[in-house]
Write a protein that holds these residues in place. Structure first.
Motif, PDB file in Angstrom:
ATOM      1  N   GLU A  39       0.812  -1.216   0.000  1.00 56.91           N
ATOM      2  CA  GLU A  39       0.000   0.000   0.000  1.00 56.91           C
ATOM      3  C   GLU A  39       0.848   1.270   0.000  1.00 56.91           C
ATOM      4  O   GLU A  39       0.433   2.286  -0.548  1.00 56.91           O
ATOM      5  CB  GLU A  39      -0.932   0.011   1.214  1.00 56.91           C
ATOM      6  CG  GLU A  39      -2.048  -0.988   1.076  1.00 56.91           C
ATOM      7  CD  GLU A  39      -3.140  -0.798   2.105  1.00 56.91           C
ATOM      8  OE1 GLU A  39      -4.248  -0.422   1.686  1.00 56.91           O
ATOM      9  OE2 GLU A  39      -2.882  -1.037   3.299  1.00 56.91           O
ATOM     10  N   LEU A  40       2.032   1.219   0.586  1.00 55.49           N
ATOM     11  CA  LEU A  40       2.851   2.412   0.771  1.00 55.49           C
ATOM     12  C   LEU A  40       3.829   2.709  -0.362  1.00 55.49           C
ATOM     13  O   LEU A  40       4.113   3.872  -0.639  1.00 55.49           O
ATOM     14  CB  LEU A  40       3.660   2.293   2.069  1.00 55.49           C
ATOM     15  CG  LEU A  40       2.878   2.240   3.364  1.00 55.49           C
ATOM     16  CD1 LEU A  40       3.774   1.858   4.534  1.00 55.49           C
ATOM     17  CD2 LEU A  40       2.198   3.592   3.612  1.00 55.49           C
ATOM     18  N   GLU A  41       4.368   1.688  -0.980  1.00 54.61           N
ATOM     19  CA  GLU A  41       5.471   1.872  -1.926  1.00 54.61           C
ATOM     20  C   GLU A  41       4.985   1.899  -3.374  1.00 54.61           C
ATOM     21  O   GLU A  41       4.369   0.936  -3.835  1.00 54.61           O
ATOM     22  CB  GLU A  41       6.513   0.760  -1.746  1.00 54.61           C
ATOM     23  CG  GLU A  41       7.163   0.759  -0.375  1.00 54.61           C
ATOM     24  CD  GLU A  41       7.945   2.036  -0.080  1.00 54.61           C
ATOM     25  OE1 GLU A  41       8.488   2.651  -1.035  1.00 54.61           O
ATOM     26  OE2 GLU A  41       8.004   2.426   1.096  1.00 54.61           O
ATOM     27  N   PRO A  42       5.284   2.977  -4.095  1.00 59.74           N
ATOM     28  CA  PRO A  42       4.845   3.100  -5.492  1.00 59.74           C
ATOM     29  C   PRO A  42       5.324   1.957  -6.394  1.00 59.74           C
ATOM     30  O   PRO A  42       4.635   1.608  -7.352  1.00 59.74           O
ATOM     31  CB  PRO A  42       5.457   4.433  -5.944  1.00 59.74           C
ATOM     32  CG  PRO A  42       5.695   5.197  -4.688  1.00 59.74           C
ATOM     33  CD  PRO A  42       5.970   4.177  -3.625  1.00 59.74           C
ATOM     34  N   GLU A  43       6.463   1.351  -6.080  1.00 62.63           N
ATOM     35  CA  GLU A  43       6.978   0.279  -6.948  1.00 62.63           C
ATOM     36  C   GLU A  43       6.082  -0.959  -6.942  1.00 62.63           C
ATOM     37  O   GLU A  43       6.226  -1.829  -7.795  1.00 62.63           O
ATOM     38  CB  GLU A  43       8.408  -0.091  -6.582  1.00 62.63           C
ATOM     39  CG  GLU A  43       8.565  -0.876  -5.299  1.00 62.63           C
ATOM     40  CD  GLU A  43      10.020  -1.174  -4.976  1.00 62.63           C
ATOM     41  OE1 GLU A  43      10.552  -2.194  -5.474  1.00 62.63           O
ATOM     42  OE2 GLU A  43      10.622  -0.383  -4.223  1.00 62.63           O
ATOM     43  N   PHE A  44       5.140  -1.041  -5.992  1.00 59.63           N
ATOM     44  CA  PHE A  44       4.237  -2.186  -5.901  1.00 59.63           C
ATOM     45  C   PHE A  44       2.819  -1.858  -6.378  1.00 59.63           C
ATOM     46  O   PHE A  44       1.879  -2.619  -6.134  1.00 59.63           O
ATOM     47  CB  PHE A  44       4.209  -2.739  -4.477  1.00 59.63           C
ATOM     48  CG  PHE A  44       5.576  -3.077  -3.954  1.00 59.63           C
ATOM     49  CD1 PHE A  44       6.453  -3.863  -4.695  1.00 59.63           C
ATOM     50  CD2 PHE A  44       6.010  -2.585  -2.736  1.00 59.63           C
ATOM     51  CE1 PHE A  44       7.721  -4.166  -4.236  1.00 59.63           C
ATOM     52  CE2 PHE A  44       7.283  -2.886  -2.255  1.00 59.63           C
ATOM     53  CZ  PHE A  44       8.143  -3.672  -3.009  1.00 59.63           C
ATOM     54  N   ALA A  45       2.672  -0.744  -7.086  1.00 60.47           N
ATOM     55  CA  ALA A  45       1.350  -0.312  -7.558  1.00 60.47           C
ATOM     56  C   ALA A  45       0.704  -1.352  -8.464  1.00 60.47           C
ATOM     57  O   ALA A  45      -0.523  -1.519  -8.444  1.00 60.47           O
ATOM     58  CB  ALA A  45       1.462   1.029  -8.280  1.00 60.47           C
ATOM     59  N   GLY A  46       1.491  -2.048  -9.239  1.00 61.01           N
ATOM     60  CA  GLY A  46       0.954  -3.051 -10.156  1.00 61.01           C
ATOM     61  C   GLY A  46       0.251  -4.182  -9.424  1.00 61.01           C
ATOM     62  O   GLY A  46      -0.846  -4.595  -9.814  1.00 61.01           O
ATOM     63  N   ILE A  47       0.859  -4.680  -8.354  1.00 59.67           N
ATOM     64  CA  ILE A  47       0.201  -5.761  -7.618  1.00 59.67           C
ATOM     65  C   ILE A  47      -0.873  -5.213  -6.677  1.00 59.67           C
ATOM     66  O   ILE A  47      -1.856  -5.892  -6.413  1.00 59.67           O
ATOM     67  CB  ILE A  47       1.190  -6.691  -6.881  1.00 59.67           C
ATOM     68  CG1 ILE A  47       2.065  -5.941  -5.891  1.00 59.67           C
ATOM     69  CG2 ILE A  47       2.006  -7.474  -7.883  1.00 59.67           C
ATOM     70  CD1 ILE A  47       2.930  -6.828  -5.001  1.00 59.67           C
ATOM     71  N   ARG A  48      -0.690  -3.981  -6.223  1.00 55.84           N
ATOM     72  CA  ARG A  48      -1.722  -3.384  -5.365  1.00 55.84           C
ATOM     73  C   ARG A  48      -3.033  -3.282  -6.120  1.00 55.84           C
ATOM     74  O   ARG A  48      -4.110  -3.528  -5.580  1.00 55.84           O
ATOM     75  CB  ARG A  48      -1.274  -1.999  -4.856  1.00 55.84           C
ATOM     76  CG  ARG A  48      -2.344  -1.233  -4.070  1.00 55.84           C
ATOM     77  CD  ARG A  48      -2.775  -2.014  -2.847  1.00 55.84           C
ATOM     78  NE  ARG A  48      -3.888  -1.423  -2.152  1.00 55.84           N
ATOM     79  CZ  ARG A  48      -5.160  -1.800  -2.293  1.00 55.84           C
ATOM     80  NH1 ARG A  48      -5.492  -2.750  -3.152  1.00 55.84           N
ATOM     81  NH2 ARG A  48      -6.107  -1.245  -1.580  1.00 55.84           N
TER      82      ARG A  48
END
Length: 139
Positions: A39-48
């Motif tokens: 939820e916090l890190e932009p690099e994980f937006a795809g899986i979020r």
């Protein structure tokens, strides 16, 4: 080669993982950190983007699944039956990018909660095999 012995060894190893990781409390901490990072890190937006809001149900399901997978209580199976991981994930577009985000997020979570380095490496090998198998889209 005795496959029964190999199966027994695999089951013993899996049951040791639950104890090695620190049981339910440490596993819950790791899973919660995983979803916090997502939820916090932009690099994980795809899986979020593949998860519902809020992610409480996803947090619980991963915790329940990993509990049984690591040799602890079979919480997921008790509630939902066989995990059928690939079938349950087929509706979601999972390519190499999503696989890699999931793995990076989990590696980061394990580091943040203080999982021993040797255990992290062992788990990442298993997680990679499963995450790679979950890919259902090219790229």
């Amino acid at each position: 080669m005795n496959t029964e012995t190999n199966t027994d060894n695999h089951e013993e190893e899996q049951s040791r993982l639950y104890a090695l990781i620190g049981g339910a409390d440490k596993l819950r901490e790791m899973v919660d950190r995983f979803y916090d990072l997502m939820e916090l890190e932009p690099e994980f937006a795809g899986i979020r983007a593949l998860h519902p809001t809020p992610m409480d149900g996803s947090r619980d399901k991963l915790f329940w699944f990993l509990s049984g997978w690591m040799g602890g209580p079979n919480l997921y199976i008790e509630q939902f039956g066989h995990p059928r991981l690939r079938a349950r994930h087929l509706p979601y577009a999972i390519a190499s990018s999503e696989r890699d985000q999931w793995l990076r997020c989990m590696a980061w979570a394990m580091q943040d909660v203080g999982i021993a380095e040797e255990l992290q490496q062992h788990l990442m090998q298993s997680f990679y095999q499963t995450a790679d198998w979950m890919r259902n889209k090219p790229g």
